[in-house]
Scaffold this active site. Structure first.
Site, PDB file in Angstrom:
ATOM      1  N   GLU A 102      -2.874  -8.460   3.547  1.00  0.00           N
ATOM      2  CA  GLU A 102      -3.012  -9.193   4.831  1.00  0.00           C
ATOM      3  C   GLU A 102      -4.814  -8.838   5.090  1.00  0.00           C
ATOM      4  O   GLU A 102      -5.728  -9.125   6.290  1.00  0.00           O
ATOM      5  CB  GLU A 102      -2.589  -8.393   5.641  1.00  0.00           C
ATOM      6  CG  GLU A 102      -3.119  -6.560   6.206  1.00  0.00           C
ATOM      7  CD  GLU A 102      -2.429  -5.921   5.484  1.00  0.00           C
ATOM      8  OE1 GLU A 102      -2.515  -4.842   5.177  1.00  0.00           O
ATOM      9  OE2 GLU A 102      -1.896  -6.144   4.227  1.00  0.00           O
ATOM     10  N   CYS A 156       0.719  -1.219  -0.157  1.00  0.00           N
ATOM     11  CA  CYS A 156      -0.222  -0.328  -0.350  1.00  0.00           C
ATOM     12  C   CYS A 156       0.918   1.183  -0.451  1.00  0.00           C
ATOM     13  O   CYS A 156       1.811   1.611  -0.619  1.00  0.00           O
ATOM     14  CB  CYS A 156      -1.352  -0.120   1.415  1.00  0.00           C
ATOM     15  SG  CYS A 156      -2.585   1.527   0.884  1.00  0.00           S
ATOM     16  N   HIS A 163      -3.940  -4.822   0.258  1.00  0.00           N
ATOM     17  CA  HIS A 163      -3.591  -5.006   1.023  1.00  0.00           C
ATOM     18  C   HIS A 163      -4.131  -6.930   1.596  1.00  0.00           C
ATOM     19  O   HIS A 163      -5.089  -7.567   1.272  1.00  0.00           O
ATOM     20  CB  HIS A 163      -4.782  -4.893   1.968  1.00  0.00           C
ATOM     21  CG  HIS A 163      -4.215  -2.924   2.921  1.00  0.00           C
ATOM     22  ND1 HIS A 163      -3.788  -2.725   4.092  1.00  0.00           N
ATOM     23  CD2 HIS A 163      -4.672  -1.768   2.222  1.00  0.00           C
ATOM     24  CE1 HIS A 163      -3.636  -1.333   3.688  1.00  0.00           C
ATOM     25  NE2 HIS A 163      -3.994  -1.225   2.996  1.00  0.00           N
TER      26      HIS A 163
END
Length: 194
Positions: free
Chosen positions: A178, A77, A176
């Site tokens: 995650e 990001c 992202h």
């Protein structure tokens, strides 16, 4: 393998940590230039604003450390955007790994800024597992990197832009991993397998 996450004023270190824990990966979180330099792989996360983050990196000497690394480095990001030369976000000079300018999305019709949500990816070259092409990844950002020779995945919101990039030992994703379920897991596994 020694994996480190660069510790700085970024908001997603905790969620990156949880994602790595789910994969059973050992890692350290550090802002020590020596520890970062000695790692086998480095993750450069990021949620925040470009100019204050670059000021923090310069203050800690982490800007010089990151650009000097020879091992695989993954920017996430804001981490990806800061790997570029310049960001329109508060006219910020960045790290200059990718010779690209980070641009601000201009709202169009009902397409609002920031861009938040799930987009599918089109792979253009490189390091990502081919299985990711059928997956959706989670984005939340107001700035983007245009498609360029280092782009390794493309997605579209208002216009096509770089969802992932690669140059030498530097890898980066705008989304992202995650927070991207299976797609994110594939990204992290692709990076860990380098």
């Amino acid at each position: 393998m020694k994996l480190v996450i660069i510790k700085y004023n970024a908001g997603n270190i905790q969620s990156v940590s949880f994602a790595l824990e789910r994969l059973g990966v050992d890692f350290a979180i550090t802002d020590s230039p020596e520890e970062i330099a000695k790692a086998d792989k480095v993750i450069f996360p990021g949620v925040g604003e470009a100019s204050t983050t670059m000021a923090y990196l310069r203050n800690k000497g982490l800007d010089r450390v990151i650009t000097s690394l020879k091992q695989p480095v993954l920017g996430i990001c804001l981490g990806m955007q800061l790997m570029c030369t310049f960001s329109e976000e508060n006219s910020t000079d960045c790290l200059g790994i990718f010779q690209e300018t980070v641009k601000r999305f201009l709202p169009q019709g009902d397409m609002k800024v920031p861009h938040m949500g799930w987009n599918n990816l089109t792979l253009s070259n490189g390091w990502l597992d081919n299985a990711i092409e059928s997956q959706y990844a989670y984005f939340v950002h107001s700035y983007y990197v245009p498609v360029n020779p280092h782009t390794s995945a493309i997605t579209e919101y208002i216009k096509p832009f770089s969802a992932a990039m690669h140059k030498d030992n530097f890898y980066a994703v705008q989304f992202h991993p995650e927070k991207s379920a299976q797609a994110g897991e594939l990204v992290l596994k692709s990076f860990l397998a380098l």
